[in-house]
Design a protein around this motif. Structure first.
Motif, short mmCIF file in Angstrom:
data_model
loop_
_atom_site.label_atom_id
_atom_site.label_comp_id
_atom_site.label_asym_id
_atom_site.label_seq_id
_atom_site.Cartn_x
_atom_site.Cartn_y
_atom_site.Cartn_z
N PHE B 29 -69.76 -8.46 -38.09
CA PHE B 29 -70.02 -9.70 -38.80
C PHE B 29 -71.43 -10.21 -38.64
CE2 PHE B 29 -66.60 -10.82 -41.31
CZ PHE B 29 -65.44 -10.38 -40.72
N ILE B 33 -72.74 -7.71 -41.82
CA ILE B 33 -72.45 -8.57 -42.97
C ILE B 33 -73.48 -9.67 -43.10
CG2 ILE B 33 -70.76 -10.12 -43.99
CD1 ILE B 33 -68.57 -8.42 -42.92
N MET B 34 -73.79 -10.31 -41.97
CA MET B 34 -74.74 -11.42 -42.06
C MET B 34 -76.12 -10.96 -42.47
SD MET B 34 -75.17 -14.47 -39.48
CE MET B 34 -76.42 -15.68 -39.75
N VAL B 35 -76.58 -9.84 -41.91
CA VAL B 35 -77.90 -9.33 -42.29
C VAL B 35 -77.89 -8.94 -43.76
CG1 VAL B 35 -79.48 -7.40 -41.95
CG2 VAL B 35 -78.57 -8.59 -39.99
#
Lengths: 262, 279
Positions: B29, B33-35
């Motif tokens: 996450f 995903i965040m990057v």
């Protein structure tokens, strides 16, 4: 999954931080992440579209942009913020592990009535001592390292922190040395300096927090070392304890006898 | 339904994972995903509009872009992340099924009050018995998907570097035309970053697999311990096998029809009581 989610995750860690740690987290979220999202991203939004080179040669603009901006400031800051905020999760994981252990002990029933119920364990704030101290200190150390590495990478890639107005490019397929103009250079310089300044403040806060933790640790140790002055000998200490116990037992016996007789 | 929705769904699974599983979920996450959302999507945002070919021939730009980028990196990563996180839902479903069975048992044995039912929902399931197999399958599938996507990536974009210039001669381009990719260096940096995190996730999954197998073997190799708190039930300790057997006998004599049917349909329910204390 965006900055809001990161804030939710890190908000939980806040409870177990020192005061300096809480200030650091606030500075991170308000002066760095929020500024990045609300202002800086707009400034860099048209960085490639408005990067104009004095040539009609197709491809020259792309190549020159890529040559001068291997990675955009915005992305570098986003990565820096992600890496810098992640060590706090080590602390969160350690706290969660401790809670889990205490819950297990509570269920087994040998917590010696320290907690009234399991809810108290969940909401309890742990003191930064023992192994948690080491985890916390490591997380601050990693934060410092990441901040420093990214500051250095920034300086190395962009030769200082100023955004020039004009860049001279002669990478193929540009036919000769071509003038390329950057979009909003002054505004970008202002934001770059702002972000660097806030990053330095965060580094200072981390250093201060590290010193505070170390000083607290050594003070505690010296206080512990200072206490047994009254019982320098270990055996004497044991003897004294046993004497005290004996006294208490005899006292209570006497009281009982007195109680009965009255 | 977006990444935040997926995060909500998977946070629930987190509770029944091993420690390595939780670390894996955090890496997914935060570092993937965040990057992807916060950084990578804006790097690839203008990949088509800024893809420039050295020709004025209409259509040549589009055709060359399509030839060299059959599927964009961003979409491939999004698909990879969705497929890699989904096996965890198998575990979530199995846990929900086990909780449902426990609630049914509680109601049958007369402990069906709200407090006990809430406790069933709250307690953490041990990864043992059939849940172990489900968990291991989910980890194996994760590994498989990661490997397949890494290979796909390598096939579609040989080497992991984004080139600055591609030479294209697809119709309607008049001859071999130079086409320039937008932000190749930045794209290479992010490609390498995502690959490294993918590699880290593969290593974490393998470590988790090894840990689960070793734990299972260690548990089997301890013959003196109580017969495996194997099914992972919280109430296993509370409902000893004798007590359970008595209850079941009582219920059997009291209610002929429905219960006998149920036990006939699930013979395991009675056998479990015989075999182990934690069922």
């Amino acid at each position: 999954m965006d900055w809001g989610a990161l804030q939710t995750i890190l908000g939980g860690v806040n409870k177990h931080s020192t005061s300096i740690g809480k200030i650091w987290l606030t500075v991170l979220f308000i002066f760095r992440i929020m500024i990045l999202v609300v202002a800086a991203e707009r400034v860099w939004g048209d960085e490639q579209d408005d990067f104009i080179c004095n040539t009609l040669q197709p491809g020259c603009k792309n190549v020159c942009y890529d040559h001068f901006f291997p990675i955009s400031h915005i992305r570098l800051w986003a990565l820096q913020l992600i890496f810098v905020s992640t060590p706090a999760l080590l602390v969160a994981m350690h706290v969660a592990y401790r809670r889990h252990e205490k819950k297990r002990q509570f269920r087994k029933g040998d917590q010696k009535c320290e907690y009234k119920d399991i809810e108290e364990i969940r909401t309890q704030r742990f003191r930064i001592e023992g192994s948690l101290w080491w985890t916390y200190t490591s997380s601050i150390f990693f934060r410092l390292v990441f901040e420093a590495v990214f500051m250095y990478a920034f300086y190395f890639m962009y030769d200082g922190f100023r955004m020039p107005r004009l860049m001279k490019c002669n990478a193929w397929p540009c036919p000769n040395t071509v003038d390329c103009f950057v979009s909003r250079p002054t505004e970008k310089t202002v934001f770059t300096i702002f972000m660097i300044a806030v990053s330095s403040i965060c580094i200072l806060l981390n250093v201060a927090e590290l010193c505070y933790l170390l000083v607290k640790f050594f003070l505690k140790r010296s206080r512990k070392a200072g206490n047994p002055k009254h019982h320098p000998n270990h055996e004497n200490k044991e003897e004294t304890k046993q004497n005290e116990m004996n006294e208490l037992i005899s006292d209570s016996c006497q009281n009982t006898v007195t109680g009965f007789s009255s | 339904m977006n990444w935040a929705g997926l995060y909500t769904v998977l946070s629930g699974v987190n509770r029944h994972s091993t420690a390595i599983g939780r670390i894996w979920l955090s890496v997914i996450f935060i570092f993937r995903i965040m990057v992807l959302v916060v950084a990578a999507e804006s790097v690839w945002g203008d990949e088509k509009s800024a893809f420039t070919c050295n020709t004025q021939q209409p259509g040549c730009n589009s055709v060359c872009y399509d030839q060299f980028f059959p599927i964009s990196h961003i979409r491939l990563w999004a698909l990879q992340l969705i497929l890699v996180t989904t096996p965890a839902l198998l575990v979530a479903m199995h846990v929900a099924y086990q909780q449902h069975q426990e609630k049914k048992l509680l109601v049958l044995t007369g402990h069906g009050d709200a407090k006990h039912l809430e406790e069933v929902k709250k307690h953490k399931m041990r990864i043992a018995g059939s849940l172990w197999w489900t968990y291991v399958c989910s980890v194996v599938f994760r590994l498989l998907f990661e490997a397949v996507f890494m290979y796909l990536f390598y096939m579609i974009y040989p080497g992991y570097q984004m080139v600055r210039l591609v030479k294209c001669e697809a119709y309607p381009c008049p001859n071999t035309v130079d086409c320039f990719v937008s932000r190749p260096t930045e794209k290479t940096i992010f490609t390498v970053f995502m690959l490294v995190t993918s590699g880290i996730c593969i290593v974490l999954n393998m470590a988790e697999l090894v840990y689960l197998v070793v734990r299972a073997c260690a548990r089997r190799g301890r013959p003196d311990s109580n017969p495996p708190s194997g099914k992972g039930s919280f109430y296993g300790h509370k409902l000893s096998s004798e007590y359970k057997q008595n209850e079941i006998n009582q219920l059997l004599t009291e209610q002929d029809g429905s219960l006998k049917d149920m036990l006939r349909r699930n013979p395991g329910l009675q056998e479990k009581g015989d075999r182990c204390s934690a069922c």
